[in-house]
Design a protein around this motif. Structure first.
Motif, mmCIF file in Angstrom:
data_model
loop_
_atom_site.group_PDB
_atom_site.id
_atom_site.type_symbol
_atom_site.label_atom_id
_atom_site.label_comp_id
_atom_site.label_asym_id
_atom_site.label_seq_id
_atom_site.Cartn_x
_atom_site.Cartn_y
_atom_site.Cartn_z
ATOM 1 N N ASN A 1 39.083 10.479 7.726
ATOM 2 C CA ASN A 1 38.352 11.670 8.156
ATOM 3 C C ASN A 1 38.806 12.924 7.427
ATOM 4 O OD1 ASN A 1 36.405 12.812 10.243
ATOM 5 N ND2 ASN A 1 38.232 14.038 10.652
ATOM 6 N N ASP A 2 40.094 12.999 7.110
ATOM 7 C CA ASP A 2 40.643 14.197 6.464
ATOM 8 C C ASP A 2 40.387 14.235 4.962
ATOM 9 O OD1 ASP A 2 41.582 14.976 8.910
ATOM 10 O OD2 ASP A 2 43.701 14.582 8.490
ATOM 11 N N VAL A 3 39.838 13.166 4.406
ATOM 12 C CA VAL A 3 39.677 13.083 2.951
ATOM 13 C C VAL A 3 38.212 13.073 2.522
ATOM 14 C CG1 VAL A 3 40.133 11.656 0.915
ATOM 15 C CG2 VAL A 3 41.910 11.952 2.646
ATOM 16 N N VAL A 4 37.337 12.359 3.241
ATOM 17 C CA VAL A 4 35.947 12.198 2.801
ATOM 18 C C VAL A 4 35.027 13.211 3.475
ATOM 19 C CG1 VAL A 4 36.358 9.746 2.385
ATOM 20 C CG2 VAL A 4 35.276 10.469 4.538
ATOM 21 N N THR A 5 33.820 13.339 2.928
ATOM 22 C CA THR A 5 32.886 14.369 3.375
ATOM 23 C C THR A 5 32.228 14.076 4.718
ATOM 24 O OG1 THR A 5 31.041 13.279 2.243
ATOM 25 C CG2 THR A 5 32.261 14.945 1.001
ATOM 26 N N GLY A 6 31.909 12.818 4.982
ATOM 27 C CA GLY A 6 31.013 12.491 6.080
ATOM 28 C C GLY A 6 31.683 12.262 7.415
ATOM 29 N N HIS A 7 30.838 12.068 8.425
ATOM 30 C CA HIS A 7 31.306 11.647 9.737
ATOM 31 C C HIS A 7 31.895 10.245 9.607
ATOM 32 C CE1 HIS A 7 31.336 10.544 13.968
ATOM 33 N NE2 HIS A 7 30.611 9.482 13.660
ATOM 34 N N VAL A 8 33.044 10.029 10.211
ATOM 35 C CA VAL A 8 33.706 8.725 10.153
ATOM 36 C C VAL A 8 33.545 8.033 11.505
ATOM 37 C CG1 VAL A 8 35.894 7.525 9.772
ATOM 38 C CG2 VAL A 8 35.346 9.577 8.436
ATOM 39 N N GLY B 1 25.530 12.793 5.132
ATOM 40 C CA GLY B 1 26.715 12.323 4.441
ATOM 41 C C GLY B 1 27.774 13.402 4.319
ATOM 42 N N ILE B 2 27.505 14.562 4.939
ATOM 43 C CA ILE B 2 28.467 15.668 4.991
ATOM 44 C C ILE B 2 28.576 16.116 6.437
ATOM 45 C CG2 ILE B 2 29.032 18.003 4.246
ATOM 46 C CD1 ILE B 2 27.286 17.533 1.773
ATOM 47 N N ASP B 3 29.790 16.178 6.937
ATOM 48 C CA ASP B 3 30.038 16.686 8.282
ATOM 49 C C ASP B 3 30.441 18.150 8.148
ATOM 50 O OD1 ASP B 3 30.945 17.336 10.804
ATOM 51 O OD2 ASP B 3 31.889 15.389 11.152
#
Length: 274
Positions: free
Chosen positions: A24-31, A174-176
């Motif tokens: 969650n702390d690295v990628v753009t989207g909702h995990v 794809g972006i939170d």
């Protein structure tokens, strides 16, 4: 139910008490969490906001499973191990033991592949031993995603060349925009709030040229085609350069442009400079 092998996908499993926080702390989207059935889009960005890897994430068997294109798998694995630091998380490379597939209809254990307003069948992961009856024909999946206007790294654009907005991740969930910081978040946020996204996904039909061919609008290059299948492709196009969608050519032959059904943008749009 027919499951079509997506042979160009690499699969990684993230487990342990800190696995969700790490991703969650690295990628753009909702995990996804453990009570979520759908797959979620994500991208790993460079600090400059360019896509280094992208794919889908699902929660299964007390772990997160992320897939990405084979061409960036080694770099993705290396970077995620670097970001792990002292986190209590394990990252397993499943390229030798598991496969990723696509099914137009629901199959046991599959995740619904929903990208914002786009329904794109079902996302299947399975051990290699359970895939012997899968079809090796990838055309149904690529035909479905091209028809829907979905771009994929490796098929349509290279690593470290494209912004998340360029492939519509801001519209396709794809972006939170609510969660905290992640790598490249400052660039993504600036493009959203300043409205500086000038390149967007566009459907192209009537193509008689190879993938990666330049698209000329009014004699000026406006973009390049992605993977071409049956004369169709999704392209990342400069909207401000397409003032007349009827005046567009590829390899000196006319083609047709159209916006995906989910698009919130228009041809001819001009945006603020960075």
């Amino acid at each position: 139910m027919i499951v079509h092998l997506r042979a160009d996908r690499a699969l990684f499993r993230f487990s342990g008490p800190d696995a969700h926080k790490l991703v969650n702390d690295v990628v753009t989207g909702h995990v996804p969490h453990q009570d979520e059935e759908s797959a979620a889009a994500w991208a790993l960005l460079s600090p400059q906001g360019k896509i280094l890897a992208e794919g889908l994430s699902i929660w299964r068997e007390d772990a997160l499973w992320l897939d990405t294109h084979m061409s960036v798998a080694d770099d993705f694995f290396k970077r995620m191990r670097m970001y792990r630091l002292r986190a209590k998380a394990e990252i397993e490379d499943l390229r030798e033991s598991h496969r990723v597939g696509f099914s137009a209809k629901a199959v046991p254990g599959a995740a619904r592949n929903r990208l914002g307003p786009v329904e794109l069948g079902h996302h299947v992961i399975a051990p290699l031993s359970d895939t012997t009856d899968w079809s090796s024909d990838e055309r149904p999946y690529n035909a479905a995603r091209i028809e829907a206007g979905i771009l994929h790294q490796g098929n349509d654009f290279p690593a470290n060349d494209t912004f998340a907005h360029d492939i519509g991740l801001d519209i396709l969930e794809g972006i939170d925009f609510v969660k905290g910081c992640y790598v490249g978040q400052e660039v993504v946020s600036r493009m959203k709030h300043r409205g500086t996204a000038r390149r967007r996904p566009v459907l192209v039909t009537g193509i008689d040229a190879p993938s990666g061919s330049p698209i000329l609008a009014g004699g000026r290059e406006a973009g390049t085609t992605g993977q071409v299948l049956d004369g169709k492709a999704v392209a990342i196009v400069r909207l401000d350069r397409v003032t007349d969608p009827a005046d567009v050519t590829i390899a000196e032959k006319p083609v047709s442009l159209a916006l995906p059904s989910w698009a919130t943008y228009q041809f001819g749009e001009t945006v603020a400079e960075e």
